[in-house]
Each structure stands twice: as C-alpha cells, then as structure tokens.
Design a protein around this motif. Structure first.
Motif, mmCIF file in Angstrom:
data_model
loop_
_atom_site.group_PDB
_atom_site.id
_atom_site.type_symbol
_atom_site.label_atom_id
_atom_site.label_comp_id
_atom_site.label_asym_id
_atom_site.label_seq_id
_atom_site.Cartn_x
_atom_site.Cartn_y
_atom_site.Cartn_z
ATOM 1 N N THR A 134 0.876 -1.183 0.000
ATOM 2 C CA THR A 134 0.000 0.000 0.000
ATOM 3 C C THR A 134 0.908 1.226 0.000
ATOM 4 O OG1 THR A 134 -1.774 -1.148 1.147
ATOM 5 C CG2 THR A 134 -1.752 1.245 1.350
ATOM 6 N N TYR A 135 0.710 2.106 -0.985
ATOM 7 C CA TYR A 135 1.571 3.285 -1.151
ATOM 8 C C TYR A 135 0.724 4.546 -1.031
ATOM 9 C CZ TYR A 135 4.696 -0.266 -2.998
ATOM 10 O OH TYR A 135 5.471 -1.386 -3.130
ATOM 11 N N ALA A 136 1.052 5.388 -0.074
ATOM 12 C CA ALA A 136 0.287 6.623 0.146
ATOM 13 C C ALA A 136 1.193 7.828 -0.121
ATOM 14 C CB ALA A 136 -0.234 6.670 1.580
ATOM 15 N N VAL A 137 0.769 8.686 -1.035
ATOM 16 C CA VAL A 137 1.557 9.871 -1.413
ATOM 17 C C VAL A 137 0.756 11.123 -1.068
ATOM 18 C CG1 VAL A 137 2.480 11.180 -3.382
ATOM 19 C CG2 VAL A 137 2.691 8.678 -3.328
ATOM 20 N N TRP A 138 1.378 12.047 -0.348
ATOM 21 C CA TRP A 138 0.753 13.351 -0.131
ATOM 22 C C TRP A 138 1.354 14.333 -1.130
ATOM 23 C CZ3 TRP A 138 2.659 18.249 0.713
ATOM 24 C CH2 TRP A 138 1.693 19.224 1.024
ATOM 25 N N TYR A 139 0.546 15.267 -1.630
ATOM 26 C CA TYR A 139 1.100 16.318 -2.509
ATOM 27 C C TYR A 139 0.302 17.617 -2.329
ATOM 28 C CZ TYR A 139 -2.872 15.711 -5.600
ATOM 29 O OH TYR A 139 -4.150 15.680 -6.092
ATOM 30 N N PRO A 140 0.964 18.765 -2.570
ATOM 31 C CA PRO A 140 0.265 20.057 -2.446
ATOM 32 C C PRO A 140 -0.468 20.376 -3.746
ATOM 33 C CG PRO A 140 2.573 20.439 -2.956
ATOM 34 C CD PRO A 140 2.392 18.945 -2.922
ATOM 35 N N ILE A 141 -1.634 20.988 -3.635
ATOM 36 C CA ILE A 141 -2.335 21.440 -4.840
ATOM 37 C C ILE A 141 -2.082 22.940 -4.951
ATOM 38 C CG2 ILE A 141 -4.561 21.609 -6.028
ATOM 39 C CD1 ILE A 141 -5.430 19.092 -4.545
ATOM 40 N N ILE A 142 -1.152 23.260 -5.827
ATOM 41 C CA ILE A 142 -0.721 24.647 -5.998
ATOM 42 C C ILE A 142 -0.648 24.922 -7.500
ATOM 43 C CG2 ILE A 142 0.538 24.985 -3.813
ATOM 44 C CD1 ILE A 142 3.070 24.009 -5.231
ATOM 45 N N PRO A 143 -0.693 26.214 -7.879
ATOM 46 C CA PRO A 143 -0.652 26.507 -9.310
ATOM 47 C C PRO A 143 0.750 26.274 -9.896
ATOM 48 C CG PRO A 143 -1.307 28.445 -8.006
ATOM 49 C CD PRO A 143 -0.857 27.411 -7.060
ATOM 50 N N ARG A 144 1.056 25.030 -10.108
ATOM 51 C CA ARG A 144 2.368 24.649 -10.634
ATOM 52 C C ARG A 144 2.131 23.390 -11.466
ATOM 53 N NH1 ARG A 144 7.697 24.790 -6.987
ATOM 54 N NH2 ARG A 144 9.053 24.721 -8.774
ATOM 55 N N PRO A 145 2.612 23.334 -12.717
ATOM 56 C CA PRO A 145 2.286 22.193 -13.585
ATOM 57 C C PRO A 145 2.660 20.843 -12.969
ATOM 58 C CG PRO A 145 3.619 23.823 -14.782
ATOM 59 C CD PRO A 145 3.437 24.347 -13.398
ATOM 60 N N GLU A 146 3.818 20.783 -12.302
ATOM 61 C CA GLU A 146 4.277 19.501 -11.734
ATOM 62 C C GLU A 146 3.282 18.969 -10.705
ATOM 63 O OE1 GLU A 146 6.053 22.331 -11.494
ATOM 64 O OE2 GLU A 146 7.668 22.011 -12.944
ATOM 65 N N ALA A 147 2.668 19.909 -9.941
ATOM 66 C CA ALA A 147 1.739 19.497 -8.884
ATOM 67 C C ALA A 147 0.459 18.926 -9.504
ATOM 68 C CB ALA A 147 1.414 20.681 -7.979
ATOM 69 N N MET A 155 -4.169 13.321 -1.372
ATOM 70 C CA MET A 155 -3.554 12.035 -1.025
ATOM 71 C C MET A 155 -3.877 11.066 -2.147
ATOM 72 S SD MET A 155 -1.963 11.836 1.952
ATOM 73 C CE MET A 155 -1.985 10.142 2.533
ATOM 74 N N PHE A 156 -2.850 10.424 -2.674
ATOM 75 C CA PHE A 156 -3.061 9.400 -3.695
ATOM 76 C C PHE A 156 -2.584 8.077 -3.110
ATOM 77 C CE2 PHE A 156 -2.799 6.842 -7.349
ATOM 78 C CZ PHE A 156 -3.698 7.363 -8.260
ATOM 79 N N ILE A 157 -3.462 7.088 -3.119
ATOM 80 C CA ILE A 157 -3.112 5.809 -2.491
ATOM 81 C C ILE A 157 -3.232 4.675 -3.508
ATOM 82 C CG2 ILE A 157 -3.713 4.178 -0.628
ATOM 83 C CD1 ILE A 157 -4.892 7.329 0.300
ATOM 84 N N ILE A 158 -2.161 3.924 -3.640
ATOM 85 C CA ILE A 158 -2.168 2.746 -4.519
ATOM 86 C C ILE A 158 -2.409 1.531 -3.623
ATOM 87 C CG2 ILE A 158 -0.793 1.359 -6.155
ATOM 88 C CD1 ILE A 158 0.775 3.968 -6.787
ATOM 89 N N ASN A 159 -3.268 0.642 -4.049
ATOM 90 C CA ASN A 159 -3.701 -0.525 -3.260
ATOM 91 C C ASN A 159 -4.308 -0.117 -1.917
ATOM 92 O OD1 ASN A 159 -2.774 -2.431 -5.202
ATOM 93 N ND2 ASN A 159 -0.705 -2.330 -4.359
ATOM 94 N N PRO A 160 -5.317 0.751 -1.928
ATOM 95 C CA PRO A 160 -5.929 1.152 -0.644
ATOM 96 C C PRO A 160 -6.767 0.011 -0.083
ATOM 97 C CG PRO A 160 -7.210 2.009 -2.484
ATOM 98 C CD PRO A 160 -6.004 1.347 -3.093
ATOM 99 N N PRO A 161 -6.937 -0.043 1.226
ATOM 100 C CA PRO A 161 -7.881 -1.020 1.782
ATOM 101 C C PRO A 161 -9.288 -0.715 1.242
ATOM 102 C CG PRO A 161 -6.676 0.122 3.535
ATOM 103 C CD PRO A 161 -6.317 0.794 2.255
ATOM 104 N N HIS A 162 -10.122 -1.747 1.124
ATOM 105 C CA HIS A 162 -11.451 -1.531 0.537
ATOM 106 C C HIS A 162 -12.322 -0.616 1.419
ATOM 107 C CE1 HIS A 162 -12.259 -4.813 3.336
ATOM 108 N NE2 HIS A 162 -13.501 -4.381 3.353
#
Ligand code: SAM
Length: 329
Positions: free
Chosen positions: A230-243, A291-298
């Motif tokens: 299970t992989y959990a990624v946090w990221y900021p939502i900002i006016p930047r293309p990479e985000a 938050m983007f989670i790969i293989n989240p619990p159901h």
C-alpha cells in the motif's frame, strides 16, 4: 534545499487530511496477524509542540487542527449540509456543537490519537490544552504490534536529531529504525518486505521541483519491486504544472500495473492572491492538498466519504472549499 521545516506546518489542514488517511490505513492494515513493514520516506521530527516558536510563528495549525476543533465546539446544533464530492461547500452552513458533534469515525480516530498524546486535552476537550502534535512516525508507531517494523528516513540534520531523540523516548528498541538517508533511495532496500506486507508513506516537502518527478519514479519502481504494497503519497495542490501532473502520473502507473487506487483532495480556500487594505499582495498560503493511495484497503473510500464533508464544513474558509474522492481498479 533544507529550508523546509515541518514544525512550521504541523497540524495544518494538509496534516488533518494526511494524518486522517494515515490513521485509517494503519488501523486497517494492522488488524491482520501477519507482520507489517511500514516505511516513512520523509519522516520529519516525529513530534511537534503546538505552542512552540515554529508553530506559533506560522499559525498554520489555527487553519487546521485548531479550526477543526473550535468550529465543532462553537457551532450551532444544526449539522452543516455536507458538500458532495467535487462540489463546493456551503461556506455559511453552521456546524453542530462540539460535545454533540457527530464526528465521522475516521476523524474520531484522528482525535483519539491526539488525545493519547495530550491527556489534559483528552480530559477537558479544550483545544487550548492541545499542546503536542504527532508527526507521521508517532502515528504509525501507535498502531504497531510486536511483530511489525517501522523504517524512518529523514535527511534534515536537526529534524533527524529530534526524530532520533523522540523515538528513543518511546523505548521500543529495534522495532523502529531511523536513518539519515534519502528516503526515495532507502525505500528500495525494504521492498519486497520479509512478510510481504508493507505500507509506505511518501510525504516530501516538494521544496525542489524535482521532488514531483522523484515521487512518480519512486512509486513506479516500488510497485515493480512489490506490487501488493500500500503506497500513500501526499502532494500540495498549488498553481504549478508539476503538482497537477503528479496525481495524473500516479493514476496512470496504477492503472498500467493493474492496481487499485484512491485519490482524495481537500480544498479549504481560493488559491488567488489577495490584496490587503494597504494594497499589499498577500500569498494565501496552501489552499489545498491531496492524497493518492495505490492498493488502498477496501474500507478507505467509505471512511473518507464520511470524513471529507466534515473537514470541508469545519475547515473551509470560503466558497472554494470542497473535496474530491475518486477511486479505480
Ligand atoms: N511525514 C511527516 C509528517 O507527516 O509528520 C512530515 C514530513 S515533511 C512534509 C518532509 C520531510 O522530509 C522534511 O522533514 C524534510 O527535511 C525531509 N526530507 C526532504 N528531502 C528528503 C529526502 N530526500 N529523504 C528523506 N527526507 C527528506
């Protein structure tokens, strides 16, 4: 590099989202009998004082955990009309009184974690008694049992020192390992884990633009090494293309690998620059995160479906406040 210190941001609205998700993940994943390896690639200092110089200077907790608690406490008895996923909040909607506040279970669990670290707050429920805020390592550790392991990476010399000291005080011996190494690289050495069960939190500071690329490359590599983690990624939502690109990339990699995924975002305010009465342009601060989670619990989708509308109702600052919740696979 290294100007970022999480102490300035501890307990902000992004931490409320991230840590509520993290707690829901840890709670579910530690229910099984098989050992779990938890890897936190960007650990921070582990514990933060909410009345310390850093947090007081930035005041970000006042738009996060303190706002969540005080809005619930001072609000009226009518529950706010919850915002539907993808919709803007009704900013004027009142929230119910704190004592009777019908916390969603995931937020209740989040508050329980805070209560364990703040006995006076636990007794009184008074936000003024909330003095210590747990970073991700302390949250993760609280859920472990004897067979589980926690691997922490932190590069900043001062935060590494604080983290080491804070973890030592727990007296949990070799269950928790702290390394002053690059978390993106260090993660590789633990995948696949011995008992083939792992939860990874990847929570960089995104101080450098390259962090966005490193996160997607790291997740692609990790899923190749150990597809069922299970992989959990946090990221900021900002006016930047990479985000903006990051969640798209993560979704593509999950879909290509045939893995399930879940993507939750929380917006508390507009990202537009504001001008004060003297004509001075003020940056509004972080308006949103995901938050983007790969293989989240159901169970995670239902957990967040109940918690996110409450976060919006209590943390929302203007009519741009809202959430999204999508999943696939
Ligand atoms: N995960 C923590 C939490 O939720 O309490 C907060 C972590 S903070 C957002 C990011 C941390 O990563 C900072 O303390 C920073 O010093 C550290 N850091 C930056 N680059 C790093 C790297 N390549 N590897 C490990 N740590 C890094």
């Amino acid at each position: 590099m290294f100007s970022y210190r999480h102490a300035f941001h501890a307990g902000n609205h992004a931490d409320v989202l991230k840590h509520t998700c993290l707690i829901a993940l840890m709670k579910y994943l530690t229910q099984k009998d098989t050992a779990l390896t938890v890897i936190d690639t960007h650990a921070g200092a582990g514990l933060y004082r909410l009345d310390g110089d850093y947090t007081e200077t930035s005041g970000e907790a006042s738009e996060g955990i303190f706002k969540l608690l005080t809005a619930a406490k001072t609000a009226q008895t009518q529950p706010p009309k919850p915002a539907a996923a993808g919709k803007k909040a009704d900013a004027a909607a009142p929230a119910p009184a704190a004592s009777a506040y019908p916390w969603a279970p995931a937020l209740q669990d989040y508050l329980d974690v805070l209560r364990k670290l703040n006995p006076h707050f636990a007794q009184t429920g008074d936000p003024a008694h909330l003095k210590i805020y747990p970073g991700s390592p302390f949250i993760e550790q609280q859920f472990l049992s004897g067979r589980d392991k926690l691997k922490l990476f932190e590069l900043h010399p001062t935060d590494f020192k604080s983290l080491t000291g804070n973890i030592e005080q727990l007296g949990v011996g070799r269950q928790v390992a702290v390394a002053r190494e690059d978390g993106f690289e260090g993660l590789k050495t633990f995948l696949p884990p011995p008992a083939r069960r792992a939860m990874v939190l990847c929570d960089p500071s995104y101080e450098m633009k390259t962090d966005y690329l490193r996160v997607s490359a790291c997740m692609a590599d990790s899923v190749k090494r150990f597809a069922t983690g299970t992989y959990a990624v946090w990221y900021p939502i900002i006016p930047r293309p990479e985000a903006h690109d990051l969640p798209r990339k993560l979704k593509t990699l999950a879909v290509k690998a045939g893995r399930s995924w879940l993507h939750a975002t929380l917006t508390v305010k507009s990202s537009k620059l504001i001008t004060d009465s003297e004509g001075e342009v003020i940056r509004p601060g972080l308006p949103a995160s995901g938050m983007f989670i790969i293989n989240p619990p159901h169970t995670l989708k239902a957990d967040l479906n109940a918690a996110l509308p409450q976060m919006v109702a209590l943390l929302g600052q203007d009519r741009n406040a809202g959430f999204t919740l999508e999943h696939g696979g």
